[in-house]
Design an enzyme around this catalytic site. Structure first.
Site, mmCIF file in Angstrom:
data_model
loop_
_atom_site.group_PDB
_atom_site.id
_atom_site.type_symbol
_atom_site.label_atom_id
_atom_site.label_comp_id
_atom_site.label_asym_id
_atom_site.label_seq_id
_atom_site.Cartn_x
_atom_site.Cartn_y
_atom_site.Cartn_z
ATOM 1 N N ARG A 1 0.838 -1.211 0.000
ATOM 2 C CA ARG A 1 0.000 0.000 0.000
ATOM 3 C C ARG A 1 0.872 1.260 0.000
ATOM 4 O O ARG A 1 0.410 2.346 -0.357
ATOM 5 C CB ARG A 1 -0.971 0.001 1.193
ATOM 6 C CG ARG A 1 -1.775 1.281 1.334
ATOM 7 C CD ARG A 1 -3.139 1.093 1.994
ATOM 8 N NE ARG A 1 -3.080 0.389 3.263
ATOM 9 C CZ ARG A 1 -2.580 0.912 4.409
ATOM 10 N NH1 ARG A 1 -2.110 2.128 4.423
ATOM 11 N NH2 ARG A 1 -2.564 0.193 5.514
ATOM 12 N N TYR B 1 -11.950 17.849 -16.714
ATOM 13 C CA TYR B 1 -12.497 16.491 -16.642
ATOM 14 C C TYR B 1 -13.634 16.435 -15.608
ATOM 15 O O TYR B 1 -13.443 16.842 -14.454
ATOM 16 C CB TYR B 1 -11.362 15.542 -16.275
ATOM 17 C CG TYR B 1 -11.747 14.094 -16.150
ATOM 18 C CD1 TYR B 1 -12.206 13.365 -17.251
ATOM 19 C CD2 TYR B 1 -11.645 13.437 -14.929
ATOM 20 C CE1 TYR B 1 -12.546 12.038 -17.128
ATOM 21 C CE2 TYR B 1 -11.972 12.096 -14.808
ATOM 22 C CZ TYR B 1 -12.425 11.408 -15.907
ATOM 23 O OH TYR B 1 -12.758 10.083 -15.782
ATOM 24 N N ASP C 1 -3.309 18.515 -15.429
ATOM 25 C CA ASP C 1 -3.715 17.171 -15.840
ATOM 26 C C ASP C 1 -3.165 16.975 -17.252
ATOM 27 O O ASP C 1 -3.680 17.541 -18.212
ATOM 28 C CB ASP C 1 -5.241 17.067 -15.804
ATOM 29 C CG ASP C 1 -5.736 15.661 -16.148
ATOM 30 O OD1 ASP C 1 -5.037 14.957 -16.904
ATOM 31 O OD2 ASP C 1 -6.823 15.289 -15.678
ATOM 32 N N LYS D 1 -5.133 5.989 -19.940
ATOM 33 C CA LYS D 1 -5.313 6.451 -21.315
ATOM 34 C C LYS D 1 -4.081 6.080 -22.157
ATOM 35 O O LYS D 1 -3.795 4.915 -22.284
ATOM 36 C CB LYS D 1 -5.632 7.945 -21.304
ATOM 37 C CG LYS D 1 -6.703 8.345 -20.257
ATOM 38 C CD LYS D 1 -8.066 7.713 -20.530
ATOM 39 C CE LYS D 1 -9.036 7.782 -19.350
ATOM 40 N NZ LYS D 1 -9.259 9.092 -18.755
#
Ligand code: PLP
Length: 386
Positions: free
Chosen positions: A59, A112, A183, A208
């Site tokens: 983690r 977004y 971004d 993406k």
């Protein structure tokens, strides 16, 4: 497309630690473990005291994930990178790791959708936000408030792919003591390096182009080592958005073909966009190289396969008929994979709401894949006259 040869080599290169015979694997090993056992107790307690830089628990840190992080930091020209379970996990970590109650975030350009929805939710914690769609540096400066802590940039922006003068906005924010985050999912670090343009942080949806095959959800944040460490403890380790080692491997594998994929996406998308520009049934094409060639040439080393256009008949019935008539564009969310995709923000009843947000109702977004421009143009041609 002007790709940096060092970047290309970095994307392609991969290996792992040597085997007993001294030979090295040609691909990164997947270290599929949840925890790391230590040789003695003080080794573990030392590691726990600096978990951002140690192997304690997946983690926090994991060697496969770190290989991806090193590559992305180098490609962005940043000091440090953290990879996340998704792009939204990276976005959340920036907003929740750096903002306090009373702070304001300014979103520049079309952002977004889920990022804006998250900002809405953060209102519950006393964090406010606003959006400025006039991306001129003067308008952005005027939209800053005394309590603005962060300017969030998307260039090209979502849906209309308009560009922001990134260096100018980064400079004016810096002068006002405001942090900036870009971004950079659309351009990837191969086509745009926001940190070199003066931006403080870069986030990615690696789902993406970086992954590139529609088979993994992942995200990343690149910034200074000090800021990344702060975010690690405030909004990474405890929020639990860790990237799985296997998913890090898939992004690493995607990166190896990123340069060659991007070259083809650019060429095919430009061909498709130029075709659409000539068609009577098309009112406008929103592609940065065609709409804003000067700023695109100054700021981007090339363009990708994602752009949009407007149908001349912007009625929902027409948009739906067109999309349903396509045979080679699959209908779905996301983008950046090898297969072509189509989507629209239009719904039966939202034309007024879209217009209020500066989005034309007849908008159709294409993610041009690698099937070949000729085939895709023929498909668009038959659907436009359907
Ligand atoms: C997809 C996307 C995101 C979110 O990434 P996920 O990996 O889906 O969480 C963020 N920004 C942009 C521009 C995106 O397209």
């Amino acid at each position: 497309m002007r790709l940096d040869p060092g970047d290309v080599a970095l994307c392609v290169a991969d290996d792992g630690p040597p085997t007993a015979s001294g030979a090295r694997p040609a691909a990164t090993p997947i270290v599929q473990t949840s925890l790391f056992a230590h040789p003695d107790l003080s080794s573990l307690t030392d590691a726990l005291a600096a978990e951002h830089a140690s192997h304690v628990y997946t983690r926090g840190q994991n060697p496969t994930v770190e290989t991806l992080e090193r590559k992305l930091a180098l490609l962005e020209g940043g000091e440090a990178c953290k990879a996340f379970a998704s792009g939204m996990a990276a976005v959340s970590a920036v907003l929740m790791g750096l903002l306090e109650a009373g702070d304001h975030v300014l979103f520049v350009n079309h952002t977004y959708g889920p990022t804006l929805q998250l900002a809405e939710h953060l209102g519950r914690f006393g964090i406010t936000h606003s959006t400025v769609l006039d991306v001129s540096p003067e308008a952005v400066a005027a939209a800053l408030r005394p309590e603005t802590k962060l300017v969030w940039l998307e260039s090209p922006g979502t849906m209309l792919f308009r560009l922001v003068d990134v260096a100018a906005v980064a400079e004016l924010a810096r002068k006002r003591g405001v942090l900036t985050c870009m971004d950079n999912s659309w351009a990837t670090p191969l086509l745009q390096k926001p940190l070199a343009l003066g931006v403080d942080m870069v986030v990615h949806s690696a789902t993406k182009y970086l992954g590139g095959h529609s088979d993994v959800v992942a995200g990343a944040l690149v910034t200074s080592a000090a800021r990344l460490q702060r975010i690690f403890y405030r909004a990474y380790l405890l929020n639990g958005g860790a990237l799985a080692p296997f998913n890090a491997f898939l992004v690493l594998r995607g990166l190896r073909t990123l340069p060659v994929r991007l070259r083809q996406h650019e060429a095919d998308a430009l061909e498709v966009a130029r075709y659409l520009e000539t068609h009577d049934a098309v009112a406008a094409v929103h592609h940065p190289a065609l709409r804003e060639p000067e700023l695109a040439a100054r700021q981007l080393a090339g363009t990708t396969g994602l752009f949009s256009f407007e149908l001349a008949d912007a009625s929902y019935a027409r948009v739906r008929r067109f999309i349903d008539a396509l045979e080679h564009f699959r209908i779905g969310v996301s983008w950046g994979g090898v297969e072509s995709l189509v989507i629209t923000p239009s719904r039966e009843d939202n034309a007024a709401a879209l217009t209020a947000r500066g989005i034309p109702p007849g908008l159709v977004r294409l993610s041009v894949g690698l099937e070949s421009a000729e085939l895709l143009i023929a498909d668009l041609d038959q659907a436009l006259s359907f």
